[in-house]
Write a protein that holds these residues in place. Structure first.
Motif, mmCIF file in Angstrom:
data_model
loop_
_atom_site.group_PDB
_atom_site.id
_atom_site.type_symbol
_atom_site.label_atom_id
_atom_site.label_comp_id
_atom_site.label_asym_id
_atom_site.label_seq_id
_atom_site.Cartn_x
_atom_site.Cartn_y
_atom_site.Cartn_z
ATOM 1 N N VAL A 1 -71.380 23.340 -18.417
ATOM 2 C CA VAL A 1 -70.220 22.457 -18.233
ATOM 3 C C VAL A 1 -70.271 21.693 -16.912
ATOM 4 C CG1 VAL A 1 -68.645 23.788 -19.685
ATOM 5 C CG2 VAL A 1 -68.927 24.426 -17.280
ATOM 6 N N ASP A 2 -71.218 22.040 -16.032
ATOM 7 C CA ASP A 2 -71.213 21.438 -14.693
ATOM 8 C C ASP A 2 -72.591 20.924 -14.274
ATOM 9 O OD1 ASP A 2 -72.529 23.814 -14.433
ATOM 10 O OD2 ASP A 2 -71.291 24.601 -12.802
ATOM 11 N N GLY A 3 -73.528 20.867 -15.221
ATOM 12 C CA GLY A 3 -74.889 20.457 -14.865
ATOM 13 C C GLY A 3 -75.616 21.537 -14.080
ATOM 14 N N ASP A 4 -74.977 22.687 -13.915
ATOM 15 C CA ASP A 4 -75.590 23.803 -13.181
ATOM 16 C C ASP A 4 -75.405 25.094 -13.979
ATOM 17 O OD1 ASP A 4 -76.920 25.103 -11.143
ATOM 18 O OD2 ASP A 4 -75.130 25.330 -9.892
ATOM 19 N N LEU A 5 -75.447 24.968 -15.315
ATOM 20 C CA LEU A 5 -75.349 26.113 -16.233
ATOM 21 C C LEU A 5 -74.053 26.920 -16.074
ATOM 22 C CD1 LEU A 5 -79.025 27.486 -16.105
ATOM 23 C CD2 LEU A 5 -77.998 26.057 -17.876
ATOM 24 N N ALA A 6 -73.025 26.303 -15.468
ATOM 25 C CA ALA A 6 -71.695 26.930 -15.261
ATOM 26 C C ALA A 6 -71.649 27.844 -14.039
ATOM 27 C CB ALA A 6 -71.213 27.673 -16.507
ATOM 28 N N HIS A 7 -72.640 27.734 -13.168
ATOM 29 C CA HIS A 7 -72.604 28.546 -11.943
ATOM 30 C C HIS A 7 -71.347 28.275 -11.128
ATOM 31 C CE1 HIS A 7 -76.901 29.462 -12.610
ATOM 32 N NE2 HIS A 7 -76.683 30.475 -11.788
ATOM 33 N N SER A 8 -70.853 27.023 -11.149
ATOM 34 C CA SER A 8 -69.686 26.707 -10.312
ATOM 35 C C SER A 8 -68.400 27.321 -10.881
ATOM 36 C CB SER A 8 -69.518 25.188 -10.195
ATOM 37 O OG SER A 8 -69.180 24.633 -11.456
ATOM 38 N N VAL A 9 -68.420 27.686 -12.170
ATOM 39 C CA VAL A 9 -67.213 28.247 -12.785
ATOM 40 C C VAL A 9 -67.106 29.744 -12.468
ATOM 41 C CG1 VAL A 9 -65.926 28.501 -14.939
ATOM 42 C CG2 VAL A 9 -67.462 26.546 -14.633
ATOM 43 N N PHE A 10 -68.230 30.428 -12.575
ATOM 44 C CA PHE A 10 -68.242 31.859 -12.251
ATOM 45 C C PHE A 10 -69.342 32.135 -11.223
ATOM 46 C CE2 PHE A 10 -66.234 31.908 -16.499
ATOM 47 C CZ PHE A 10 -65.049 32.537 -16.151
ATOM 48 N N GLN B 1 -66.047 32.846 -23.027
ATOM 49 C CA GLN B 1 -67.456 32.687 -23.402
ATOM 50 C C GLN B 1 -68.293 32.338 -22.168
ATOM 51 O OE1 GLN B 1 -69.458 33.266 -25.909
ATOM 52 N NE2 GLN B 1 -71.186 32.344 -24.809
ATOM 53 N N LEU B 2 -67.743 31.475 -21.310
ATOM 54 C CA LEU B 2 -68.488 31.130 -20.089
ATOM 55 C C LEU B 2 -68.684 32.363 -19.212
ATOM 56 C CD1 LEU B 2 -67.055 27.626 -19.046
ATOM 57 C CD2 LEU B 2 -69.270 28.163 -20.107
ATOM 58 N N HIS B 3 -67.672 33.242 -19.222
ATOM 59 C CA HIS B 3 -67.820 34.454 -18.418
ATOM 60 C C HIS B 3 -68.890 35.375 -19.017
ATOM 61 C CE1 HIS B 3 -65.925 37.995 -16.044
ATOM 62 N NE2 HIS B 3 -66.857 37.391 -15.342
ATOM 63 N N TRP B 4 -68.958 35.493 -20.333
ATOM 64 C CA TRP B 4 -70.055 36.259 -20.970
ATOM 65 C C TRP B 4 -71.396 35.677 -20.524
ATOM 66 C CZ3 TRP B 4 -70.484 39.270 -25.975
ATOM 67 C CH2 TRP B 4 -69.294 39.945 -26.290
ATOM 68 N N TRP B 5 -71.474 34.371 -20.582
ATOM 69 C CA TRP B 5 -72.708 33.654 -20.226
ATOM 70 C C TRP B 5 -73.110 33.975 -18.781
ATOM 71 C CZ3 TRP B 5 -76.568 30.942 -22.226
ATOM 72 C CH2 TRP B 5 -77.166 29.888 -21.528
ATOM 73 N N ALA B 6 -72.115 33.961 -17.881
ATOM 74 C CA ALA B 6 -72.386 34.277 -16.464
ATOM 75 C C ALA B 6 -72.844 35.728 -16.326
ATOM 76 C CB ALA B 6 -71.133 34.032 -15.626
ATOM 77 N N ARG B 7 -72.228 36.634 -17.102
ATOM 78 C CA ARG B 7 -72.627 38.050 -17.034
ATOM 79 C C ARG B 7 -74.073 38.218 -17.487
ATOM 80 N NH1 ARG B 7 -67.815 40.241 -20.661
ATOM 81 N NH2 ARG B 7 -66.179 39.024 -19.712
ATOM 82 N N GLY B 8 -74.497 37.350 -18.393
ATOM 83 C CA GLY B 8 -75.892 37.388 -18.848
ATOM 84 C C GLY B 8 -76.793 36.560 -17.949
#
Ligand SMILES: Cc1cc2nc3c(=O)[nH]c(=O)nc-3n(C[C@H](O)[C@H](O)[C@H](O)COP(=O)(O)OP(=O)(O)OC[C@H]3O[C@@H](n4cnc5c(N)ncnc54)[C@H](O)[C@@H]3O)c2cc1C
Length: 490
Positions: free
Chosen positions: A171-180, A238-245
């Motif tokens: 969602v941020d061009g950085d695989l959602a690192h900025s979200v979680f 779902q983004l949080h699952w993704w970050a956990r993985g």
């Protein structure tokens, strides 16, 4: 275990039927996991049942799932007098090791991973071994797209899935690192999380416009995480699952569907139980929790127990059924009434065909969302099949076979087994996945907050692996520490 003099064993007929079904299924495992019965026998370590009446403890833990077990253990190891009250006649809650066609299975929680720090610490502590599920690294993959079955090699299918999932979550061009940016602190960047928490899983799918056949490959893989209609679940979850993985699908698959306890989840539950020194009251549903002047009273049918603190380690969906005085934070109650989204099924199916390491999926509301090889054997294959919400009647053999044939033409069902956690009065659902808004609108924080001397724990409210065994352990460990410190301060 002699439950004759245990109070609170009056369940209504419907509850009895469901729990009897469970008892039969879990009983089927006793040959494979004989330690389970022995552990519950050791229930009251001093050989006596917890006395009824005005018995007083430092801490009363409600619920003998992994959160409650580890909380009771840790509190007792810190020198507190602890009573653990459990509604069922067994420990383990939404995990239950059983047997099917001579194969050890898990009716509930199953897969764990070394990335899950709390569960891995327990594995190290008790020296438990791992085994693997072959379907997590499939040789062949298939999925249903608009009435067409698409089949690929495992390598090709997984690459397409991985690429599609990455587009879905980036969602941020950085695989959602900025979200979680700190996965164990999900609200660390709450302003980044909020907009995605307002979206459903389907909203995000509509936003990115994947090719239809890729959309139909990606959608089942987040639908199964919500274990319900993806229109009812938060995209931020779902983004949080993704970050956990670790922002990587292969790692997420490894964490959530590949490695399991060689001797079953019961081996860990038994080890934790045996390590603690606490009174245990099985077969005893708690009815009410009252607190006044720094003392809590926990009522069961025919008795009451008091303590300086209570750890309530129940599924969120059950909070609404306990009488709390004073009443619970209305946000806790609202979340309990709405229910976490996990309400689907998990079914083990023995089929006649030998399909090797195979994985298949189909978008909601197909009756089977995800199915994969659990055991390859001489007389066919045991598959593990998940459905979202109530899209499959698991008790209907013909419906199951028809659903399976949609993914595996010609599949012949020999036998199957499933357990309805959603109908189970002491679960009312499977695993926690939040609805839109609940992570950032104060609900999540309210669910985790202590109220007076009553503290809350459970996989459903974990900060990190929410909805997992690891999350249950996380909250049990943390809450035991918090309660110990609070009681020491007086
Ligand atoms: C089908 C399924 C598949 C899953 N797959 C995985 C997986 O692969 N990996 C993973 O990590 N997690 C998985 N999970 C999730 C995981 O099992 C749970 O998140 C975790 O076990 C929850 O533990 P808990 O202690 O928080 O709650 P629970 O295990 O629900 O424990 C709560 C306890 O409270 C008891 N109780 C209820 N009401 C009362 C009452 N009134 N009085 C006293 N006691 C009461 C219950 O009987 C239960 O023992 C799965 C769950 C299901 C159902």
């Amino acid at each position: 275990m002699d439950g004759g003099n245990v109070p609170g064993r009056r369940a209504d007929a419907g509850r009895r039927a469901i729990l009897k079904g469970m008892a039969a299924l879990v009983g089927a495992a006793s040959a494979a996991a004989p330690a389970r019965a022995a552990a519950t026998e050791r229930a009251a370590p001093d050989g006596a049942r917890a006395p009824t009446g005005a018995a007083s403890y430092d801490v009363i833990v409600i619920g003998g799932g992994f959160a409650g077990l580890v909380a009771a253990r840790d509190c007792s190891l810190r020198g507190m007098r602890v009573l653990l009250i459990e509604a069922r006649d067994r420990i383990g809650g939404r995990t239950a090791t059983s047997a099917f066609q001579g194969h050890r299975i898990e009716l509930g929680g199953t897969w764990i991973h070394w990335e899950q720090a709390h569960v891995w610490t327990e594995i190290t502590r008790y020296g438990l071994a791992l085994s693997e599920t072959p379907g997590a690294t499939p040789d062949r993959m298939a999925w249903l797209s608009r009435g067409r079955l698409i089949e690929k090699s495992g390598e090709e299918g997984f690459a397409l899935l991985s690429d599609g999932m990455q587009r879905y979550c980036d969602v941020d061009g950085d695989l959602a690192h900025s979200v979680f940016p700190r996965s164990p602190e999900p609200l660390h960047a709450v302003d980044q999380v909020r907009p995605f928490d307002r979206m459903t899983l389907n909203d995000r799918l509509a936003q990115i416009g994947l090719a239809p056949e890729i959309e139909d490959l990606v959608a089942p893989n987040f639908t199964i995480n919500a274990h319900r209609d993806p229109g009812s679940a938060s995209f931020a979850e779902q983004l949080h699952w993704w970050a956990r993985g670790d922002f990587n699908l292969r790692r997420l698959f490894d964490c959530s569907g590949h490695f399991k306890f060689a001797d079953g989840t019961g081996a860990l539950a038994n080890a934790i139980f045996a390590d603690g020194s606490f009174h245990f009251l099985p077969g005893t549903p708690v009815r009410a929790v009252r607190q006044a002047r720094g003392l809590a009273t926990v009522s069961v049918d025919g008795g009451a127990y008091s303590a300086g603190a209570v750890i309530c380690a129940l599924p969120v969906n059950l909070l609404k059924g306990i009488r709390f005085e004073p009443g619970l934070d209305p946000r806790k109650l609202a979340a309990s009434r709405a229910g976490v989204t996990g309400t689907g099924s998990k079914t083990y199916v023995h089929i006649r065909q030998k399909v090797g390491a195979w994985l298949a999926c189909a978008p909601y509301p197909s009756p089977i969302t995800l199915a994969f090889t659990e055991q390859e054997r001489d007389d066919g294959t045991i598959l593990c099949a998940f459905s979202a919400g109530d899209s499959l009647n698991t008790g209907d053999r013909d419906a199951l076979q028809a659903a399976l044939r949609g993914l595996l033409p010609g599949a012949e069902v020999v036998d199957s087994v499933s357990y309805s956690w959603t109908a189970d009065p002491y679960a009312l659902g499977t695993w926690a996945f939040y609805r839109p808004g609940q992570l950032t609108d104060g609900t999540f924080e309210a669910l985790r907050r202590a109220e007076g001397v009553v503290h809350f724990a459970g996989g459903d409210i974990a900060a990190h692996w929410r909805g997992f065994i690891d999350g249950a352990l996380e909250t049990g460990i943390a809450t035991a520490r918090i309660v110990h410190d609070a009681l020491r301060r007086g």
